[in-house]
Motif scaffolding. Structure first.
Motif, short mmCIF file in Angstrom:
data_model
loop_
_atom_site.label_atom_id
_atom_site.label_comp_id
_atom_site.label_asym_id
_atom_site.label_seq_id
_atom_site.Cartn_x
_atom_site.Cartn_y
_atom_site.Cartn_z
N ALA A 323 -5.70 2.91 6.94
CA ALA A 323 -4.51 2.10 7.19
C ALA A 323 -4.87 0.63 7.36
O ALA A 323 -4.13 -0.25 6.91
CB ALA A 323 -3.78 2.61 8.42
N GLN A 327 -3.34 -2.26 5.01
CA GLN A 327 -2.48 -3.28 5.60
C GLN A 327 -3.23 -4.60 5.84
O GLN A 327 -2.66 -5.54 6.41
CB GLN A 327 -1.89 -2.77 6.92
CG GLN A 327 -1.02 -1.52 6.76
CD GLN A 327 -0.38 -1.09 8.07
OE1 GLN A 327 -0.01 -1.93 8.91
NE2 GLN A 327 -0.24 0.21 8.29
N GLU A 359 -0.74 4.87 11.42
CA GLU A 359 -0.23 3.80 10.56
C GLU A 359 0.74 2.90 11.32
O GLU A 359 0.75 1.68 11.12
CB GLU A 359 0.43 4.40 9.32
CG GLU A 359 -0.57 5.01 8.34
CD GLU A 359 0.08 5.62 7.14
OE1 GLU A 359 1.32 5.81 7.17
OE2 GLU A 359 -0.63 5.92 6.16
#
Length: 445
Positions: A323, A327, A359
């Motif tokens: 994640a 991101q 997440e």
């Protein structure tokens, strides 16, 4: 019964303990390379030829953790088992999180020691050049992976059971990749997501003009699977009428397209999965009993995430890395309170829920660590950080209590077996249970 021979790398400075381990392993027919210092082991070219490394924590020139960290730079480090006469829970947790596969306290039972060596070398030998796929680090999931290795060579149907989000499709894909059908496609069908009136056509295909709107021939999943794998997910939701045709597919190894008159040979393997209790569904007359027994020739029952705490922490780290990369964010890890809350969480959605919560934590986290309110906004305290912070002694006691309770649950309350599992004496376990207020539901005879 003879076992497959393999090479063990032993790093142990105690001559008596080292000689005992060498002699016992050689009796089993395994070769052993023994070093008495960390420097000698790291500098030896023979270390790369071993299948598993057994390393003492305290050595005259360096400690086992330093050896492990220096060897971690290798792309394919052997399974690493630590042994020590000075057991510390914090140290064990740290080493396991770094990537060690096990941690044993001296003196240990040799039969258990040998069993663990066999357990950790089997996946390594079977893996070969396959991609690095893992179902978890817990003993339950390592056993599942070993069973997959047993199931892989044949073409018998496999039924995978487990709660929603536990990893049934991931397991089926791993089985496919390790099987003789790996060169063929993996065709997944969600039997619960496709409308009943379309499901037969999607699985078996149809001929042109078979029904209104069938303007051309359609090849179904069974035909497109070829010499690969047909994965029937949520098989427990399949209509009864279609169940009879799946049974015929398994027994005759052939099928007909909807509206077709020519049988088509099925050359693939069938893997099915469900989160339902199919025995009960059969009793309710909603699932064919004869189909159940044909699907369940080989069975894999995946335990829920809450029953394997080792995997919770393992997958938290794995999902955090993925994640964060996706991101474009960076975190040092999870706070200790977040990990404690994760270990106490029921995880009704299993790995799917865990991934979603991690997440979310990555998306909203403002600290260098993922905090409880980042992952568990529905549970985290609204108080200030000092009020939420627990004393170290309380955290240690709570960690020990959870670990002992899990051992007792695993052994159905048997104190002696739980003590053996925890690598402590029966007396020590009783003392800890008394201090922590843990009661055994099963009295010892």
């Amino acid at each position: 019964m003879p076992h497959e021979p393999f090479k063990v790398g032993l790093i142990e400075d105690d001559p008596i303990m080292g000689q005992s381990i060498v002699q016992r392993l050689e009796i089993e027919g395994w070769s052993v390379q023994w070093w008495q210092t960390g420097k000698d082991a790291i500098g030896s070219s023979s270390l790369d030829q071993t299948d598993v490394i057994v390393c003492d924590i305290r050595l005259p020139d360096m400690n086992g953790e330093e050896i492990f960290c220096s060897l971690q730079k290798k792309s394919n480090l052997q399974p690493f088992i630590f042994i020590t006469g000075y057991a510390e829970m914090d140290q064990a947790v740290r080493l396991m999180r770094l990537g060690a596969v096990d941690y044993l306290t001296k003196p240990f039972v040799f039969e258990e020691f040998l069993m663990r060596i066999r357990e950790y070398t089997k996946p390594r030998r079977n893996k070969g050049a396959l991609e690095d796929v893992t179902l978890g680090v817990s003993a339950q999931m390592r056993e599942i992976e070993a069973t997959i290795g047993d199931y892989a060579p044949n073409d018998l149907p496999v039924l995978i059971l487990g709660e929603t989000g536990v990893g049934k499709e991931v397991t089926s894909r791993l089985l496919h990749k390790r099987s003789a059908f790996a060169d063929g496609p993996f065709m997944a069908v969600n039997c619960a997501a496709i409308p009943e009136e379309l499901l037969e056509s999607e699985i078996f295909g149809h001929e042109r003009g078979a029904f209104t709107g069938a303007d051309k021939r359609h090849h179904g999943y069974a035909e497109r699977a070829g010499r690969g794998t047909l994965f029937l997910d949520e098989i427990g939701d399949m209509p009864l009428m279609l169940q009879a045709k799946i049974l015929r597919l398994i027994e005759d190894r052939s099928f007909y397209r909807v509206g077709g008159e020519t049988p088509i040979r099925f050359e693939g393997r069938i893997i099915s999965a469900t989160n339902k209790d199919l025995i009960k569904v059969c009793q309710d007359k909603l699932f064919r009993e004869d189909l159940y027994y044909r699907l369940a020739v080989l069975l894999l029952d995946l335990p829920p995430l809450r029953e394997r705490p080792e995997d919770i922490v393992c997958f938290m780290d794995k999902f955090l890395k993925a994640a964060s990369q996706r991101q474009n964010r960076h975190f040092q890890g999870f706070s200790s309170l977040t990990e404690d809350m994760a270990l106490d969480h029921p995880w009704k959605g299993n790995l799917r829920e865990l991934r979603n919560r991690v997440e979310r934590g990555v998306a909203v986290g403002r600290s260098e660590f993922i905090l409880p309110q980042d992952m568990f906004p529905d549970r985290a305290s609204n108080g200030n950080a000092e009020e939420a912070f627990s004393p170290l002694a309380g955290i240690r006691d709570e960690a020990e209590r959870r670990h002992i309770e899990r051992a007792l649950a695993r052994t159905e309350g048997k104190i002696i077996e739980a003590a053996r599992l925890l690598n402590v004496s029966r007396t020590t376990l009783w003392d800890k249970m008394t201090r922590l207020g843990i009661k055994s539901e099963r009295p010892e005879s």
